[in-house]
Design a protein around this motif. Sequence first.
Motif, PDB file in Angstrom:
ATOM      1  N   GLU A 162       0.830  -1.204   0.000  1.00 47.52           N
ATOM      2  CA  GLU A 162       0.000   0.000   0.000  1.00 47.52           C
ATOM      3  C   GLU A 162       0.864   1.254   0.000  1.00 47.52           C
ATOM      4  N   GLN A 163       1.996   1.191   0.666  1.00 43.64           N
ATOM      5  CA  GLN A 163       2.905   2.332   0.672  1.00 43.64           C
ATOM      6  C   GLN A 163       3.466   2.578  -0.727  1.00 43.64           C
ATOM      7  N   VAL A 164       3.809   1.509  -1.424  1.00 42.61           N
ATOM      8  CA  VAL A 164       4.297   1.655  -2.798  1.00 42.61           C
ATOM      9  C   VAL A 164       3.194   2.203  -3.690  1.00 42.61           C
ATOM     10  N   ARG A 165       1.984   1.724  -3.513  1.00 40.19           N
ATOM     11  CA  ARG A 165       0.862   2.219  -4.329  1.00 40.19           C
ATOM     12  C   ARG A 165       0.643   3.719  -4.102  1.00 40.19           C
ATOM     13  N   LEU A 166       0.835   4.175  -2.878  1.00 41.28           N
ATOM     14  CA  LEU A 166       0.713   5.607  -2.599  1.00 41.28           C
ATOM     15  C   LEU A 166       1.774   6.389  -3.371  1.00 41.28           C
ATOM     16  N   TYR A 167       3.004   5.912  -3.329  1.00 39.11           N
ATOM     17  CA  TYR A 167       4.087   6.547  -4.094  1.00 39.11           C
ATOM     18  C   TYR A 167       3.736   6.575  -5.579  1.00 39.11           C
ATOM     19  N   ALA A 168       3.302   5.439  -6.095  1.00 37.54           N
ATOM     20  CA  ALA A 168       3.007   5.330  -7.522  1.00 37.54           C
ATOM     21  C   ALA A 168       1.874   6.273  -7.920  1.00 37.54           C
ATOM     22  N   GLY A 169       0.815   6.291  -7.134  1.00 39.30           N
ATOM     23  CA  GLY A 169      -0.333   7.128  -7.460  1.00 39.30           C
ATOM     24  C   GLY A 169      -0.003   8.604  -7.457  1.00 39.30           C
ATOM     25  N   ARG A 170       0.753   9.043  -6.460  1.00 41.45           N
ATOM     26  CA  ARG A 170       1.084  10.469  -6.374  1.00 41.45           C
ATOM     27  C   ARG A 170       2.096  10.881  -7.441  1.00 41.45           C
ATOM     28  N   THR A 171       3.001   9.976  -7.783  1.00 38.51           N
ATOM     29  CA  THR A 171       3.960  10.282  -8.844  1.00 38.51           C
ATOM     30  C   THR A 171       3.246  10.395 -10.192  1.00 38.51           C
TER      31      THR A 171
ATOM     32  N   TYR B  41      10.032   1.958 -13.049  1.00 39.11           N
ATOM     33  CA  TYR B  41       8.787   1.534 -13.686  1.00 39.11           C
ATOM     34  C   TYR B  41       7.724   2.624 -13.584  1.00 39.11           C
ATOM     35  N   VAL B  42       7.567   3.179 -12.384  1.00 44.77           N
ATOM     36  CA  VAL B  42       6.535   4.191 -12.174  1.00 44.77           C
ATOM     37  C   VAL B  42       6.834   5.435 -12.996  1.00 44.77           C
ATOM     38  N   GLN B  43       8.086   5.898 -12.981  1.00 44.61           N
ATOM     39  CA  GLN B  43       8.424   7.109 -13.716  1.00 44.61           C
ATOM     40  C   GLN B  43       8.286   6.923 -15.225  1.00 44.61           C
ATOM     41  N   ALA B  44       8.651   5.740 -15.725  1.00 40.83           N
ATOM     42  CA  ALA B  44       8.515   5.486 -17.160  1.00 40.83           C
ATOM     43  C   ALA B  44       7.055   5.541 -17.585  1.00 40.83           C
ATOM     44  N   ASN B  45       6.186   4.923 -16.803  1.00 39.02           N
ATOM     45  CA  ASN B  45       4.763   4.936 -17.136  1.00 39.02           C
ATOM     46  C   ASN B  45       4.142   6.305 -16.902  1.00 39.02           C
ATOM     47  N   ALA B  46       4.620   7.005 -15.879  1.00 33.35           N
ATOM     48  CA  ALA B  46       4.133   8.365 -15.643  1.00 33.35           C
ATOM     49  C   ALA B  46       4.520   9.271 -16.805  1.00 33.35           C
ATOM     50  N   ALA B  47       5.727   9.060 -17.346  1.00 32.01           N
ATOM     51  CA  ALA B  47       6.177   9.860 -18.494  1.00 32.01           C
ATOM     52  C   ALA B  47       5.323   9.572 -19.724  1.00 32.01           C
ATOM     53  N   LEU B  48       4.945   8.308 -19.931  1.00 30.71           N
ATOM     54  CA  LEU B  48       4.063   7.966 -21.053  1.00 30.71           C
ATOM     55  C   LEU B  48       2.705   8.635 -20.886  1.00 30.71           C
ATOM     56  N   SER B  49       2.194   8.615 -19.661  1.00 30.41           N
ATOM     57  CA  SER B  49       0.912   9.256 -19.398  1.00 30.41           C
ATOM     58  C   SER B  49       1.002  10.761 -19.637  1.00 30.41           C
ATOM     59  N   ALA B  50       2.131  11.348 -19.210  1.00 25.07           N
ATOM     60  CA  ALA B  50       2.330  12.783 -19.417  1.00 25.07           C
ATOM     61  C   ALA B  50       2.448  13.114 -20.895  1.00 25.07           C
ATOM     62  N   GLU B  51       3.136  12.243 -21.648  1.00 31.21           N
ATOM     63  CA  GLU B  51       3.267  12.471 -23.093  1.00 31.21           C
ATOM     64  C   GLU B  51       1.891  12.442 -23.763  1.00 31.21           C
TER      65      GLU B  51
END
Length: 249
Positions: free
Chosen positions: A102-111, A166-176
Amino acid sequence: MDLERSLDLLWRDRGEARHPTRGRKPKLTLDQVISTAVALADGAGEATVSMSQIAKELDVGTMTLYTYVPGKTELLDLMVDSVLAARDLPGPGDPRPDGWREQVRLYAGRTLAVFRAHPWLRSTSMVRPVLGPGLMAGQEYLIAAVSDIGLAPREAAAAANSIEIYVQANAALSAETAQVEQQTGQSTDAWWGQRSVFWEKYFDVERHPAMTRIWESGGYDAETCEAADETYTFGLERMLDGIEALVTP
């Protein structure tokens, strides 16, 4: 770029930040300069905001900005770290979700939310990152989440780094995706809809039997946004399953 000056500005809450030292009382604060630059970058959809644009928005001369920040490179560092700090992740001793997953999911969601709110963030380097409090808070949070679950120290570091990448790569795709839609005024679903002729005229089912089988079974039924979210969540959860398997007797 003067590295020490940049670090001094990034860590200004514990050091001597750059302030105007001559003439009249300062009209601005460094935080005002940063927040204005971020707002302009958000509106433009890219980080290439000029110092003159920022000065105009703040109703000051361009040269005035250089009494707060040495240049555009240092300002971009401050912008990046400012939005990363906005994740507001729990620090040492702060309440946090129960369970490391759950802690990782919080990091992932906010990032993910930060990258979506600031699409220009994807164009900044995470290979040679900005060593500010926003970045370090995220890394400390992730290390703390996985360091006491039974992994060896190097395994814990590798797990945290893998999750972050992993999170940053997918966040970057979402941002793109958000950035392209903002710049073109066309949704991703509409873009794919215009290319229906490809599937009707050019796609060869005999050369792509696996894809055809999944297609006919409903594997591609989701719209692009939903499919992207499913793909991201599936990959993250399988990564966490793999980490958990290492520490489960």
